[in-house]
Design an enzyme around this catalytic site. Sequence first.
Site, PDB file in Angstrom:
ATOM      1  N   GLU A  47       0.858  -1.194   0.000  1.00  0.00           N
ATOM      2  CA  GLU A  47       0.000   0.000   0.000  1.00  0.00           C
ATOM      3  C   GLU A  47       0.897   1.248   0.000  1.00  0.00           C
ATOM      4  O   GLU A  47       1.935   1.271   0.679  1.00  0.00           O
ATOM      5  CB  GLU A  47      -0.837  -0.009   1.291  1.00  0.00           C
ATOM      6  N   ASN A 110      -6.839   6.323  -1.919  1.00  0.00           N
ATOM      7  CA  ASN A 110      -5.782   5.353  -1.616  1.00  0.00           C
ATOM      8  C   ASN A 110      -6.043   4.176  -2.567  1.00  0.00           C
ATOM      9  O   ASN A 110      -6.999   3.423  -2.396  1.00  0.00           O
ATOM     10  CB  ASN A 110      -5.884   4.931  -0.141  1.00  0.00           C
ATOM     11  N   LYS A 127      -9.437   2.243  -2.059  1.00  0.00           N
ATOM     12  CA  LYS A 127      -9.686   1.717  -0.702  1.00  0.00           C
ATOM     13  C   LYS A 127     -11.036   2.160  -0.149  1.00  0.00           C
ATOM     14  O   LYS A 127     -11.338   3.359  -0.108  1.00  0.00           O
ATOM     15  CB  LYS A 127      -8.556   2.172   0.216  1.00  0.00           C
ATOM     16  N   GLU A 146      -6.052   8.919   7.513  1.00  0.00           N
ATOM     17  CA  GLU A 146      -6.580   8.503   6.198  1.00  0.00           C
ATOM     18  C   GLU A 146      -7.955   9.105   5.930  1.00  0.00           C
ATOM     19  O   GLU A 146      -8.290   9.431   4.800  1.00  0.00           O
ATOM     20  CB  GLU A 146      -6.649   6.978   6.101  1.00  0.00           C
ATOM     21  N   CYS A 172      -4.931  -2.860   2.796  1.00  0.00           N
ATOM     22  CA  CYS A 172      -4.663  -2.771   4.228  1.00  0.00           C
ATOM     23  C   CYS A 172      -5.869  -3.043   5.115  1.00  0.00           C
ATOM     24  O   CYS A 172      -6.284  -4.186   5.246  1.00  0.00           O
ATOM     25  CB  CYS A 172      -4.003  -1.441   4.566  1.00  0.00           C
ATOM     26  N   ASN A 197       0.196  -1.069   5.557  1.00  0.00           N
ATOM     27  CA  ASN A 197       1.097  -0.309   6.443  1.00  0.00           C
ATOM     28  C   ASN A 197       0.481  -0.412   7.827  1.00  0.00           C
ATOM     29  O   ASN A 197      -0.478   0.298   8.131  1.00  0.00           O
ATOM     30  CB  ASN A 197       1.144   1.170   6.046  1.00  0.00           C
TER      31      ASN A 197
HETATM   32  N1  CDV Z   1      -3.020   1.561   6.547  1.00  0.00           N
HETATM   33  C1  CDV Z   1      -3.980   0.940   7.257  1.00  0.00           C
HETATM   34  O1  CDV Z   1      -5.079   0.744   6.767  1.00  0.00           O
HETATM   35  N2  CDV Z   1      -3.654   0.569   8.532  1.00  0.00           N
HETATM   36  C2  CDV Z   1      -4.632  -0.075   9.367  1.00  0.00           C
HETATM   37  C3  CDV Z   1      -4.637   0.332  10.808  1.00  0.00           C
HETATM   38  C4  CDV Z   1      -3.559  -0.255  11.616  1.00  0.00           C
HETATM   39  C5  CDV Z   1      -4.725   1.756  11.050  1.00  0.00           C
HETATM   40  C6  CDV Z   1      -4.523  -1.581   9.315  1.00  0.00           C
HETATM   41  O2  CDV Z   1      -5.587  -2.202   9.271  1.00  0.00           O
HETATM   42  O3  CDV Z   1      -3.441  -2.137   9.353  1.00  0.00           O
END
Ligand code: CDV
Length: 311
Positions: A47, A110, A127, A146, A172, A197
């Site tokens: 990501e 995203n 996303k 985000e 993610c 991430n």
């Molecule tokens: N980048 C993300 O979406 N991180 C989310 C949380 C940790 C904020 C995750 O689901 O990993």
Amino acid sequence: MTRTLTVGAAQLGPIARDEPRGRVVERMLALLEVADNKRCKLVVYPELALTTFFPRWFTEDQGEIDSFFESEMPGPETQRLFDEAARRGIGFCLGYAELAEEPGRLRRFNTSILVDSGGNIIGKYRKVHLPGHGEYEPQRPFQHLEKRYFEVGDLGFPVFRGFGGIMGMCICNDRRWPETYRVMGLQGVEMVMLGYNTPQINAAVYEPGHLRMFHNHLSMQAGAYQNGVWVIGVAKAGVEEGVEHIGGSCIISPTGEIVAQCRTTGDELITYDCDLDFGRYIRDTTFNFAKHRRIEHYGLITERTGEIPPP
Ligand code: CDV
């Protein structure tokens, strides 16, 4: 004829805030070369792979934030990745911050794209499940903005024919939601690719550290098994601008088993020969949707967002 797709999960270590895109692309090209030597036909990057994870910082300066976005894809720095991948005959999945120019407005997502072995973009995902918050929260050790910097994706969870199979993407936090996989499962998806991430600590609430990796794998393994699909989960890992991110990038078979996993929190490539027919037996038996699903009992899933306990 078997439908075996050799896939590389290209984990990236930390990217500094001032690391130029060109340098990041060089790191990605180095992993691409390793992938080629291992006969990969598809490489999955994390990501927001081209920059540091900028939602950890609050700013009201939109210009500063937009410097992390791509207004064209391929753009000046990413063209090299497209060219080199096509020269090698390798496709890839790439996560990045997308600045989309629409009549009268700019939109920010995203995003991840799927690029075929000829360098053509054959799929795009934006996303849907944006985590975090929209305003500065002083009690957090670092921010997760985000909800401030991105719009909720407007493309749903599409799947794409490519690489000899049916391919899907999510990003993610999407991986934690069963709806993500099921919506793609209902379109016959055979492989789901995702980058993440994930900070080692939960900045919103205290949570024992070991749960971060456990929940990372738990959610992807459940999604794989419950839909009979391959899942390729790829981290941006390591200590980035003082914030530690988990690694644990892995390739998960339709049985829910992890068949390959990164050992480091740096740039690392793992591969697996994925048989795209392997999930068929699960989708024909235990998770034969047409035979066993009872949609007359699932209405609340789309009618209600939050929980409402009985009076
Ligand atoms: N980048 C993300 O979406 N991180 C989310 C949380 C940790 C904020 C995750 O689901 O990993």
